[in-house]
Each structure stands twice: as C-alpha cells, then as structure tokens.
Design a protein around this motif. Structure first.
Motif, PDB file in Angstrom:
ATOM      1  N   SER A  42      39.829  29.320  37.380  1.00  0.00           N
ATOM      2  CA  SER A  42      39.438  30.069  36.081  1.00  0.00           C
ATOM      3  C   SER A  42      39.706  31.302  36.010  1.00  0.00           C
ATOM      4  CB  SER A  42      38.066  29.658  35.943  1.00  0.00           C
ATOM      5  OG  SER A  42      37.377  30.178  37.043  1.00  0.00           O
ATOM      6  N   PHE A  46      42.718  31.338  33.593  1.00  0.00           N
ATOM      7  CA  PHE A  46      41.991  31.345  32.075  1.00  0.00           C
ATOM      8  C   PHE A  46      41.350  32.871  31.894  1.00  0.00           C
ATOM      9  CE2 PHE A  46      41.260  26.807  32.719  1.00  0.00           C
ATOM     10  CZ  PHE A  46      42.122  26.147  31.671  1.00  0.00           C
ATOM     11  N   VAL A  48      38.847  34.223  33.271  1.00  0.00           N
ATOM     12  CA  VAL A  48      37.385  34.348  33.359  1.00  0.00           C
ATOM     13  C   VAL A  48      37.118  35.437  34.359  1.00  0.00           C
ATOM     14  CG1 VAL A  48      35.401  33.099  34.068  1.00  0.00           C
ATOM     15  CG2 VAL A  48      37.234  31.889  32.968  1.00  0.00           C
TER      16      VAL A  48
END
Length: 167
Positions: A42, A46, A48
């Motif tokens: 993540s 992404f 994160v």
C-alpha cells in the motif's frame, strides 16, 4: 474434530491453554508477513503514508490479531462441523464488516448505535490503524481503541478456554 485429531491430542500432556495458545502464537508468526506485504504494497503502490511509529503499528496489529484470533477460537470451540463454525463466524463477522467502517463510514449510522459500534473490535482496530498511519497519532490517542481490542482478546480467549472440549 471431523478426523478425530482432537481425540488423539487429548492423550498428550498438552493442556487446553497450550493448545489454544498455540493458535494465537501461529497467528502472530503469520501476521509479520501479512503486515509487511500489505503495508509495504500500500505504501509503494498507492502511496499510503505511515506517519506513526512502526512499533505502534506493530502493537496495533498484534492486538488486532490477538482479539480476532481469540474470537475465532471462541467461535470454533464447540461446533462439530466446519459448516457450523463457518456459519457462526459469518454471524459474528458480518455485523462488524457492515458497522465498523470497513466499507463505508460508521458515522453514518444513528447516534444510538454509536456506542455499540465503538465497542466492536474491528472498529477499534480500524480507528487505531487510521489514526496511527494517516494522522501519526500518539499512543495516548489510540489507547481507548487498544483497550477495546485487548478486552475482546482476553475475554474471548478466557471464554474459549472455558467452553472448549477435546471431544
């Protein structure tokens, strides 16, 4: 239970605490790899953020694994079939998935339900992870969530020990 393995284990000098505790310990071993893969993926793919300290993230994950592992042991302590345990697991988990903010905000539910929602272990773990990872919240800010998670873990494990039968 189906293959009568528990009946064989009953003949060993292993206690219920050791047997059920081994499931929790095995959950912790798998947890390390799961968290590394999920958080790493993540963060890399992404973007994160992980703003809180890693030790805090590890503590939240360990308490979450303990509470859900204990809850799983409690649910599986009595049913004689996999289907029975699966049905009970769905009965326990479905309300948490719906109410705990996994798929949509739990704040959208009526105020009368909020104390119940905040007492759920999945809500506690979700809120603690979000606060730590996204806002960089300190441990004092997430202490109520950690307490809820720990309470679920201890209570479920103790009850599982009481109702577990080797046969």
């Amino acid at each position: 239970r189906r293959r009568r393995l528990l009946k064989r284990l009953m003949a060993t000098p292993m206690s219920r605490v050791e047997y059920l505790g081994s499931f929790v310990v095995s959950r912790f071993v798998l947890l390390v790899f799961e968290v590394l893969v999920l958080v790493g993926f993540s963060a890399l793919v992404f973007g994160v953020p992980v703003r809180g300290p890693l030790w805090q993230l590890a503590l939240i994950c360990m308490l979450g694994a303990f509470s859900f592992g204990s809850l799983g042991l409690l649910i599986a302590a009595r049913p004689k079939t996999i289907e029975g345990a699966s049905g009970l697991m769905n009965l326990a988990m479905m309300p948490m998935w719906i109410l705990s903010g996994v798929f949509f905000s739990s704040e959208n539910f009526p105020k009368a339900l909020q104390p119940v929602i905040q007492a759920l272990p999945l809500t506690a773990v979700n809120d603690a992870l979000r606060a730590s990872m996204l806002r960089g919240a300190g441990w004092r800010e997430i202490l109520p969530e950690l307490a809820v998670s720990l309470a679920w873990g201890v209570i479920a494990f103790v009850i599982a020990l009481k109702i577990f039968r080797w046969r």
